[in-house]
Design a protein around this motif. Structure first.
Motif, mmCIF file in Angstrom:
data_model
loop_
_atom_site.group_PDB
_atom_site.id
_atom_site.type_symbol
_atom_site.label_atom_id
_atom_site.label_comp_id
_atom_site.label_asym_id
_atom_site.label_seq_id
_atom_site.Cartn_x
_atom_site.Cartn_y
_atom_site.Cartn_z
ATOM 1 N N SER A 1 -64.267 -26.100 -17.645
ATOM 2 C CA SER A 1 -63.895 -27.055 -16.595
ATOM 3 C C SER A 1 -64.405 -26.631 -15.220
ATOM 4 O O SER A 1 -64.802 -27.489 -14.422
ATOM 5 N N GLN B 1 -66.620 -29.126 -12.999
ATOM 6 C CA GLN B 1 -66.178 -29.533 -11.659
ATOM 7 C C GLN B 1 -67.222 -29.168 -10.607
ATOM 8 O O GLN B 1 -67.503 -29.950 -9.696
ATOM 9 N N GLU C 1 -64.958 -31.266 -21.527
ATOM 10 C CA GLU C 1 -64.542 -30.291 -20.530
ATOM 11 C C GLU C 1 -63.491 -29.363 -21.158
ATOM 12 O O GLU C 1 -62.475 -29.824 -21.676
ATOM 13 N N TYR D 1 -60.642 -26.743 -20.893
ATOM 14 C CA TYR D 1 -59.601 -26.242 -19.987
ATOM 15 C C TYR D 1 -58.919 -25.027 -20.609
ATOM 16 O O TYR D 1 -58.733 -24.978 -21.826
ATOM 17 N N LYS E 1 -54.106 -29.524 -18.193
ATOM 18 C CA LYS E 1 -55.049 -30.425 -18.876
ATOM 19 C C LYS E 1 -55.525 -29.858 -20.222
ATOM 20 O O LYS E 1 -56.412 -30.423 -20.849
#
Length: 168
Positions: free
Chosen positions: A93, A97, A124, A126, A132
């Motif tokens: 992640s 990002q 993604e 996490y 998340k």
């Protein structure tokens, strides 16, 4: 970077990988099994495009390990002339990002425009302590479910099949 222990790929009489889960592999084995030993102009061109895709994605992501699930008719011995390679790349992640829109060319539908024949998605990843994390687990379960069986045949049945997992 984590590597998988080597083992031979098992392909059943129907032309599908066994067992029906993510099967650890590498680029050499993928090329040998699905390009060299099961050769066609289309397979060679798709593999070259795949290599360009992963080279460009690795350059963008830097030292971040990239785990991919590779699926579709390319990863079978049922279709000598597949039209694409289906794949999901799992990227942490923080990297997703940080890169934001720079990843867009690597995700369907732009992936097919920029890398013809590459039907690519990104999940993604996490960490477990993230709020998340369940989203990541859900996305992983979704793609596993998409990849571990065939589409329904005329009788409405799905057949189990495996798919490759490669860590770059």
């Amino acid at each position: 970077m984590k590597t998988h222990p080597r083992r031979m790929l098992t392909i059943n009489e129907a032309g599908y990988l066994e067992p029906n889960t993510a099967i650890p592999s590498d680029l050499t084995e993928m090329e040998k099994t699905f390009v060299i030993e099961y050769s066609s102009v289309e397979r060679s061109a798709l593999f070259e495009m795949y290599q360009q895709y992963i080279e460009d994605l690795k350059q963008l992501c830097g030292d971040t390990p990239l785990r991919q699930w590779i699926n579709g008719s390319f990863i079978t011995k049922r279709k000598p002339r597949p039209s694409d390679i289906d794949m999901v790349t799992f990227i942490d992640s923080h990297t997703v990002q940080k890169l934001g829109e720079k990843l867009r060319p690597f995700v369907y539908p732009q992936s097919k425009s920029n890398y013809p024949g590459i039907d690519a998605y990104i999940v993604e990843v996490y960490p477990e302590d993230s709020n998340k994390f369940m989203l990541f687990k859900s996305d992983t379960a979704y793609w596993h479910n998409q990849f571990d069986t065939t589409r329904r045949n005329r009788q409405g049945q799905k057949e189990p099949k495996g798919f490759l997992e490669i860590i770059h």
